[in-house]
Design a protein around this motif. Structure first.
Motif, PDB file in Angstrom:
ATOM      1  N   THR A  34       0.828  -1.206   0.000  1.00  0.00           N
ATOM      2  CA  THR A  34       0.000   0.000   0.000  1.00  0.00           C
ATOM      3  C   THR A  34       0.861   1.254   0.000  1.00  0.00           C
ATOM      4  O   THR A  34       0.654   2.181  -0.808  1.00  0.00           O
ATOM      5  N   MET A  35       1.837   1.327   0.883  1.00  0.00           N
ATOM      6  CA  MET A  35       2.682   2.513   0.981  1.00  0.00           C
ATOM      7  C   MET A  35       3.553   2.674  -0.260  1.00  0.00           C
ATOM      8  O   MET A  35       3.798   3.804  -0.712  1.00  0.00           O
ATOM      9  N   GLY A  36       4.034   1.568  -0.823  1.00  0.00           N
ATOM     10  CA  GLY A  36       4.813   1.660  -2.054  1.00  0.00           C
ATOM     11  C   GLY A  36       3.989   2.210  -3.198  1.00  0.00           C
ATOM     12  O   GLY A  36       4.459   3.041  -3.990  1.00  0.00           O
TER      13      GLY A  36
ATOM     14  N   MET B  75       6.432   3.324   5.289  1.00  0.00           N
ATOM     15  CA  MET B  75       6.649   4.449   4.379  1.00  0.00           C
ATOM     16  C   MET B  75       8.122   4.606   4.017  1.00  0.00           C
ATOM     17  O   MET B  75       8.451   5.116   2.941  1.00  0.00           O
ATOM     18  N   LEU B  76       9.003   4.172   4.911  1.00  0.00           N
ATOM     19  CA  LEU B  76      10.428   4.399   4.714  1.00  0.00           C
ATOM     20  C   LEU B  76      11.047   3.475   3.671  1.00  0.00           C
ATOM     21  O   LEU B  76      11.688   3.936   2.714  1.00  0.00           O
ATOM     22  N   MET B  77      10.870   2.181   3.861  1.00  0.00           N
ATOM     23  CA  MET B  77      11.708   1.238   3.121  1.00  0.00           C
ATOM     24  C   MET B  77      11.415   1.144   1.629  1.00  0.00           C
ATOM     25  O   MET B  77      12.344   1.161   0.817  1.00  0.00           O
ATOM     26  N   PRO B  78      10.154   1.059   1.170  1.00  0.00           N
ATOM     27  CA  PRO B  78       9.940   1.053  -0.287  1.00  0.00           C
ATOM     28  C   PRO B  78      10.439   2.337  -0.940  1.00  0.00           C
ATOM     29  O   PRO B  78      10.904   2.323  -2.079  1.00  0.00           O
ATOM     30  N   SER B  79      10.346   3.448  -0.207  1.00  0.00           N
ATOM     31  CA  SER B  79      10.779   4.726  -0.772  1.00  0.00           C
ATOM     32  C   SER B  79      12.270   4.728  -1.052  1.00  0.00           C
ATOM     33  O   SER B  79      12.718   5.215  -2.093  1.00  0.00           O
ATOM     34  N   THR B  80      13.077   4.178  -0.133  1.00  0.00           N
ATOM     35  CA  THR B  80      14.522   4.202  -0.350  1.00  0.00           C
ATOM     36  C   THR B  80      14.911   3.391  -1.577  1.00  0.00           C
ATOM     37  O   THR B  80      15.686   3.852  -2.430  1.00  0.00           O
ATOM     38  N   LEU B  81      14.372   2.184  -1.707  1.00  0.00           N
ATOM     39  CA  LEU B  81      14.762   1.322  -2.827  1.00  0.00           C
ATOM     40  C   LEU B  81      14.216   1.838  -4.152  1.00  0.00           C
ATOM     41  O   LEU B  81      14.900   1.817  -5.172  1.00  0.00           O
ATOM     42  N   SER B  82      12.984   2.330  -4.157  1.00  0.00           N
ATOM     43  CA  SER B  82      12.416   2.834  -5.414  1.00  0.00           C
ATOM     44  C   SER B  82      13.089   4.135  -5.846  1.00  0.00           C
ATOM     45  O   SER B  82      13.237   4.393  -7.046  1.00  0.00           O
TER      46      SER B  82
ATOM     47  N   ALA C  92      10.992  -4.800 -13.150  1.00  0.00           N
ATOM     48  CA  ALA C  92       9.760  -4.000 -13.125  1.00  0.00           C
ATOM     49  C   ALA C  92       9.959  -2.699 -13.891  1.00  0.00           C
ATOM     50  O   ALA C  92      11.069  -2.170 -13.967  1.00  0.00           O
ATOM     51  N   PRO C  93       8.890  -2.143 -14.475  1.00  0.00           N
ATOM     52  CA  PRO C  93       8.987  -0.835 -15.116  1.00  0.00           C
ATOM     53  C   PRO C  93       9.376   0.238 -14.107  1.00  0.00           C
ATOM     54  O   PRO C  93       8.991   0.177 -12.936  1.00  0.00           O
ATOM     55  N   ALA C  94      10.130   1.237 -14.563  1.00  0.00           N
ATOM     56  CA  ALA C  94      10.613   2.284 -13.660  1.00  0.00           C
ATOM     57  C   ALA C  94       9.465   3.008 -12.973  1.00  0.00           C
ATOM     58  O   ALA C  94       9.566   3.404 -11.809  1.00  0.00           O
ATOM     59  N   ALA C  95       8.350   3.208 -13.677  1.00  0.00           N
ATOM     60  CA  ALA C  95       7.218   3.948 -13.102  1.00  0.00           C
ATOM     61  C   ALA C  95       6.578   3.202 -11.940  1.00  0.00           C
ATOM     62  O   ALA C  95       5.909   3.801 -11.102  1.00  0.00           O
ATOM     63  N   LYS C  96       6.771   1.882 -11.880  1.00  0.00           N
ATOM     64  CA  LYS C  96       6.190   1.066 -10.823  1.00  0.00           C
ATOM     65  C   LYS C  96       7.246   0.621  -9.819  1.00  0.00           C
ATOM     66  O   LYS C  96       7.077  -0.380  -9.122  1.00  0.00           O
ATOM     67  N   ALA C  97       8.326   1.404  -9.712  1.00  0.00           N
ATOM     68  CA  ALA C  97       9.423   1.022  -8.828  1.00  0.00           C
ATOM     69  C   ALA C  97       8.971   0.927  -7.379  1.00  0.00           C
ATOM     70  O   ALA C  97       9.455   0.084  -6.614  1.00  0.00           O
TER      71      ALA C  97
END
Length: 511
Positions: free
Chosen positions: A77-79, A127-134, A396-401
């Protein structure tokens, strides 16, 4: 309607970033370091928390597990929200909330309130972890540079884990256990200052509408499944565990069905048909199960059975953490020439050997086998984590990182839950089954000693003379009896991960 995942084109000739991009990487490592430090510090603080708050066996596991449980339910959800509203924005909101709740957790007066604070940390941590990798996916478009950036990202988990026992050991020897949570504040303040200056905002240019039904279904899938696993590990097979598992799988079916039918799915299910994506996720999951399960019982063995202080127990595991970092970075040039279906199984063979060392030598020889075992285990985990995370992002596509990163992080956090619940639950079950209490114990003391090793330690310290010694000898022997079986099961999980990599990653591009 079935959707087809976009297949990334070759990215080795994409533009390379300069100094600003690498400076942004340094900033993004702060939350990664924090989360990994938090996990390791808590494992080492668990004996003191158990003594101070007197949790039951189930509460002790919940203190560890509620954080990754909430993360697992919210990461996708947060990603997805990060893809829509801005990944940097989600990072800053998560950092602010994480710092504030960490301060509250430090002063929790009961096990129940500490569990609640850990749940809130899971909410903001999602909120933190998907944001860093994407954000790494959007900053480092050149794949060679991205491999190195992801190796640094993965190594930051190891670095934080290596730093956590030392920092935590110093804090626990001079301050109360709550001090281990307060380290979040000085780590996240620099992030809140530097991220708006160095980290560029990124989002999906065509995000589609927010699908509240999919959000609810994703949470309704993850939380019951993980709860069922925990219930099974702690209490054994039961109708309750079966009902929760059935509910989770049922919600999962509905989630997948909806993603295949809606015009703008929250998660593109066609990605899972790619071996480089689904195989890498399973490797990631099983590697983390092996790592976290190892740390769960080894931290207790070092401190309670062998009598090391928290600081010395931390130093005992530092060589293994350093080996994990070196392996994660060193595998980058190797992965350009050797395909992942060979590199990952070869690396994981070291991890199998590490578990076997624990299984057959720890009980007789003390600290040294644990140090050597973790070095060997860390080599395989470090290599596997770097390659698997890079494959997940590249598939994965960049837009869906953000969504892809969330799936990777979900595997990581689910692995953390499984590592503690399954391997921790197994060793707890063996401890309870093998414990032979000496005669003459009061009923409340016998109950506390039968719940956890920490409970037996506390009870033994309060009992007079030979009775206390007899209780502790029995508890230490019972705990040691579970080490071999648990280690063999951990080795088996790593073997499964290696086989999955060998089979599913044959067509994954190595460059």
């Amino acid at each position: 309607m079935t959707r087809t995942a976009s297949i990334p084109t070759t990215e080795t000739d994409a533009p390379r970033v300069g100094a600003r991009g690498w400076a942004a990487l340094v900033v993004l490592m702060l939350p990664v370091l924090l989360v990994s430090v938090d996990n390791t510090v808590l494992s080492f603080a668990l004996p003191e928390i158990s003594i101070a708050l007197a949790p039951t066996g189930a509460e002790q596991l919940w203190i560890i597990d509620v954080y990754p449980l909430v993360l697992a339910g919210l990461l996708v959800t947060m990603g997805t929200l990060g893809d829509r509203f801005g990944r940097r924005r989600m990072l800053l909101i998560g950092a602010t909330g994480f710092a504030a709740v960490s301060a509250l957790a430090a002063f929790a007066p009961t096990a129940g309130l500490l569990i609640a604070a850990r749940a809130l940390l899971g909410f903001f941590g999602a909120m933190l972890m998907p944001s860093t990798l994407s954000l790494l996916r959007s900053i480092f478009q050149n794949r060679d540079q991205r491999r190195m950036a992801i190796a640094v990202w993965a190594s930051a988990f190891s670095a934080g884990s290596a730093l956590g026992p030392i920092v935590g050991g110093v804090l626990l020897e001079h301050f109360a256990w709550g001090s281990v949570f307060l380290i979040a504040v000085p780590v996240l303040i620099p992030l809140l200052i530097a991220a708006p200056l160095l980290v560029p905002e990124s989002r999906d240019p065509n995000p589609g509408r927010i699908d509240l039904v999919s959000i609810a279904l994703s949470m309704a899938t993850m939380i019951p499944v993980v709860y069922a696993i925990k219930s099974l590990a702690v209490d054994g097979p039961s109708l309750t565990a079966g009902a929760w598992a059935l509910l989770g799988f049922g919600m999962g079916y509905l989630f997948v069905r909806r993603q295949l039918r809606v015009k703008s799915p929250m998660l593109d299910m066609a990605l899972f048909r790619r071996g480089s994506f689904s195989g890498a996720i399973l490797v990631n999951l099983l590697s983390v199960v092996a790592l976290v399960g190892f740390l769960y019982f080894v931290s207790q063995h070092l401190q309670l059975v062998l009598g090391l202080s928290p600081m010395m127990a931390g130093f005992a595991l530092v060589p293994g953490m350093l080996a994990m970092i070196v392996a994660g970075l060193s595998v980058v040039p190797v992965s350009r020439r050797v395909p992942p279906h060979i590199v990952i199984p070869a690396g994981l063979a070291f991890s199998v050997a590490g578990y076997l060392i624990v299984a057959f030598t720890t009980h007789e020889h003390g600290v040294l086998p644990l140090v050597v075992a973790f070095v060997v285990l860390g080599i395989g985990i470090g290599a596997a984590e770097t390659i698997s995370n890079e494959l997940i992002l590249s598939s994965a596509p960049a837009a869906k990182a953000g969504a892809a990163s969330a799936v990777s992080e979900t595997a990581y956090e689910l692995g953390a839950v499984l590592g503690t619940a399954v391997l921790g639950g197994i060793i707890t079950a063996f401890y309870r089954g093998a414990l032979v209490l000496p005669e003459g114990l009061p009923a409340d003391v016998a109950h506390a000693a039968g719940e956890t090793l920490a409970g037996a330690y506390t009870a033994a310290q309060e009992l007079p003379g030979q009775l206390g010694t007899a209780l502790w000898d029995a508890a230490a022997a019972a705990f040691g009896s579970g080490v071999m079986v648990t280690s063999l099961i951990g080795a088996g999980l790593v073997v499964v991960a290696g086989v999955i990599a060998a089979v599913t990653l044959r067509k994954a591009p190595s460059h």
